[in-house]
Write a protein that holds these residues in place. Structure first.
Motif, PDB file in Angstrom:
ATOM      1  N   TYR A  82      47.725  39.182  38.101  1.00  0.00           N
ATOM      2  CA  TYR A  82      46.361  39.427  38.539  1.00  0.00           C
ATOM      3  C   TYR A  82      45.934  38.590  39.744  1.00  0.00           C
ATOM      4  O   TYR A  82      44.979  38.954  40.433  1.00  0.00           O
ATOM      5  N   CYS A  83      46.578  37.459  39.956  1.00  0.00           N
ATOM      6  CA  CYS A  83      46.137  36.561  41.022  1.00  0.00           C
ATOM      7  C   CYS A  83      47.305  35.815  41.637  1.00  0.00           C
ATOM      8  O   CYS A  83      48.404  35.757  41.077  1.00  0.00           O
ATOM      9  N   ASP A 123      42.363  37.244  44.279  1.00  0.00           N
ATOM     10  CA  ASP A 123      42.379  38.331  43.299  1.00  0.00           C
ATOM     11  C   ASP A 123      43.261  39.431  43.887  1.00  0.00           C
ATOM     12  O   ASP A 123      42.912  40.049  44.906  1.00  0.00           O
ATOM     13  N   ARG A 136      43.971  42.367  42.829  1.00  0.00           N
ATOM     14  CA  ARG A 136      43.429  43.722  42.743  1.00  0.00           C
ATOM     15  C   ARG A 136      42.417  43.977  43.853  1.00  0.00           C
ATOM     16  O   ARG A 136      42.413  45.032  44.472  1.00  0.00           O
ATOM     17  N   TYR A 194      39.754  36.408  48.376  1.00  0.00           N
ATOM     18  CA  TYR A 194      39.799  35.013  47.938  1.00  0.00           C
ATOM     19  C   TYR A 194      38.501  34.706  47.202  1.00  0.00           C
ATOM     20  O   TYR A 194      37.415  34.812  47.770  1.00  0.00           O
ATOM     21  N   LEU A 195      38.622  34.332  45.926  1.00  0.00           N
ATOM     22  CA  LEU A 195      37.446  34.224  45.077  1.00  0.00           C
ATOM     23  C   LEU A 195      37.324  32.898  44.335  1.00  0.00           C
ATOM     24  O   LEU A 195      36.374  32.720  43.580  1.00  0.00           O
ATOM     25  N   PHE A 246      35.065  28.994  40.493  1.00  0.00           N
ATOM     26  CA  PHE A 246      35.389  30.411  40.511  1.00  0.00           C
ATOM     27  C   PHE A 246      34.119  31.200  40.816  1.00  0.00           C
ATOM     28  O   PHE A 246      33.086  30.991  40.171  1.00  0.00           O
ATOM     29  N   MET A 255      34.855  36.516  39.925  1.00  0.00           N
ATOM     30  CA  MET A 255      36.124  36.132  39.298  1.00  0.00           C
ATOM     31  C   MET A 255      35.949  35.675  37.858  1.00  0.00           C
ATOM     32  O   MET A 255      36.882  35.726  37.060  1.00  0.00           O
ATOM     33  N   SER A 310      37.209  37.076  33.650  1.00  0.00           N
ATOM     34  CA  SER A 310      38.162  38.137  33.991  1.00  0.00           C
ATOM     35  C   SER A 310      39.579  37.620  33.782  1.00  0.00           C
ATOM     36  O   SER A 310      39.811  36.401  33.709  1.00  0.00           O
ATOM     37  N   VAL A 351      41.693  37.388  35.955  1.00  0.00           N
ATOM     38  CA  VAL A 351      42.031  36.602  37.145  1.00  0.00           C
ATOM     39  C   VAL A 351      41.780  35.119  36.893  1.00  0.00           C
ATOM     40  O   VAL A 351      42.633  34.272  37.179  1.00  0.00           O
ATOM     41  N   SER A 352      40.618  34.781  36.352  1.00  0.00           N
ATOM     42  CA  SER A 352      40.299  33.368  36.129  1.00  0.00           C
ATOM     43  C   SER A 352      41.207  32.759  35.068  1.00  0.00           C
ATOM     44  O   SER A 352      41.667  31.618  35.206  1.00  0.00           O
TER      45      SER A 352
END
Length: 236
Positions: A28-29, A88, A90, A94-95, A117, A121, A124, A126-127
Motif C-alpha cells: 500500500y505504501c 500512498d 494507490r 506523499y501523505l 500522517f 492517510m 487506512s 497505508v498508515s
C-alpha cells in the motif's frame, strides 16, 4: 542462594546495523528517505489546514512552505534520526512522515517517532503498513526492542500503539518540556520474541482479502495483536 540475580545471557549477541538511508516498500505504501527538495512542498500541502496534527509533535505547525522546507533540511541533517516520507501507492501522493530515532544498536533498541500522517492517510492500510515496514526492517535486522513513545495526554497515539501490538510499559512523569509545556511520556515497546506472532497478525490484517468491497476490515488488527501483547494500556 544467589541474592544478586543477573539477567539471562544473550547468546551469540551481535549488535545490529544502524539504519542507513533506504527505501522500504509494501503493498500500500513506500517509505523513501525524506528529502527537502523532493518532498517538502508536497508534504506541506498534504498537512496544510490541519494544525492540530502538530499539537503533540516537537515542532510546528508550519505556516509556509519555506518554513517547512527549513525544518526538513534541519531534521534530515541530524545523524541521530532517519526520516522517511510516506507515499500512498494507490493515490501516488506523499501523505506522511515518520522516523527512526533513539537508535542504539549496542543495546539492540530503536524507536519510531515524529509520526505525522495526513488526514487522507489516517485510519487506512497505508498508515498501518508504514509502521509495519519500520518494525519489520528493525526486528528482522536483529534489534531486540522496538519502542513507541508519546505524550501521555495523546490518547489517539496511545490507542494506535496498542492496536499496532506495542505493549504498555508505563509513564515517565515530567519527562520533557515541549513547546513550554510539561510532557509526561507513555512508553510502549515490541520485543523480538513477540515479533513472529505479530508479523503474522500484520500479514492477516494487511491481506486484501481482509477488506470487503467497501474497504471495511473483516478482522480488527487490535484483536489480532491483543493475543500477543504482554501488557495493555490501563487508560484505554
Amino acid at each position: 542462594m544467589n541474592d544478586r540475580p543477573l539477567g539471562p545471557l544473550v547468546p551469540n549477541w551481535t549488535p545490529p546495523p544502524a539504519p542507513a538511508p533506504m527505501t522500504l516498500e509494501g503493498r500500500y505504501c513506500r517509505l523513501e528517505p525524506l528529502d527537502a527538495e523532493k518532498h517538502a512542498a508536497l508534504l506541506f500541502n498534504a498537512f496544510q489546514g490541519h494544525d492540530a496534527h502538530y499539537d503533540y509533535l516537537p515542532a510546528g505547525p508550519f505556516h509556509s512552505a519555506a518554513q517547512y522546507h527549513r525544518w526538513v533540511k534541519d531534521v534530515t541533517s541530524d545523524p541521530g534520526n532517519l526520516f522517511f516520507a510516506v507515499v500512498d501507492l494507490r493515490a501516488g501522493a506523499y501523505l506522511g512522515v515518520l522516523s527512526y530515532l533513539r537508535i542504539a544498536p549496542e543495546a539492540g533498541s530503536i524507536e519510531v517517532g515524529n509520526i505525522n500522517f495526513s488526514s487522507a492517510m489516517q485510519r487506512s492500510p497505508v498508515s498501518t503498513e508504514a509502521i509495519y515496514l519500520t518494525i519489520k526492517w528493525a526486528l528482522d535486522a536483529g534489534y531486540r526492542r522496538f519502542e513507541w513513545k508519546c505524550n501521555a495526554l495523546n490518547a489517539p497515539s496511545r490507542r494506535a500503539a496498542q492496536r499496532l501490538g506495542f505493549s504498555f510499559e508505563g509513564v515517565f512523569r515530567q519527562a520533557l518540556v515541549v513547546k513550554g509545556r510539561n510532557r509526561d511520556t507513555a512508553w510502549f515497546a515490541i520485543i523480538d520474541a513477540e515479533w513472529p506472532a505479530l508479523k503474522e497478525a500484520y500479514r492477516v490484517w494487511l491481506d486484501p482479502a481482509n477488506f470487503d468491497l467497501q474497504g471495511q476490515q473483516r478482522e480488527r488488527l487490535g484483536d489480532l495483536t491483543g493475543l500477543v501483547r504482554a501488557a495493555s494500556d490501563p487508560t484505554l
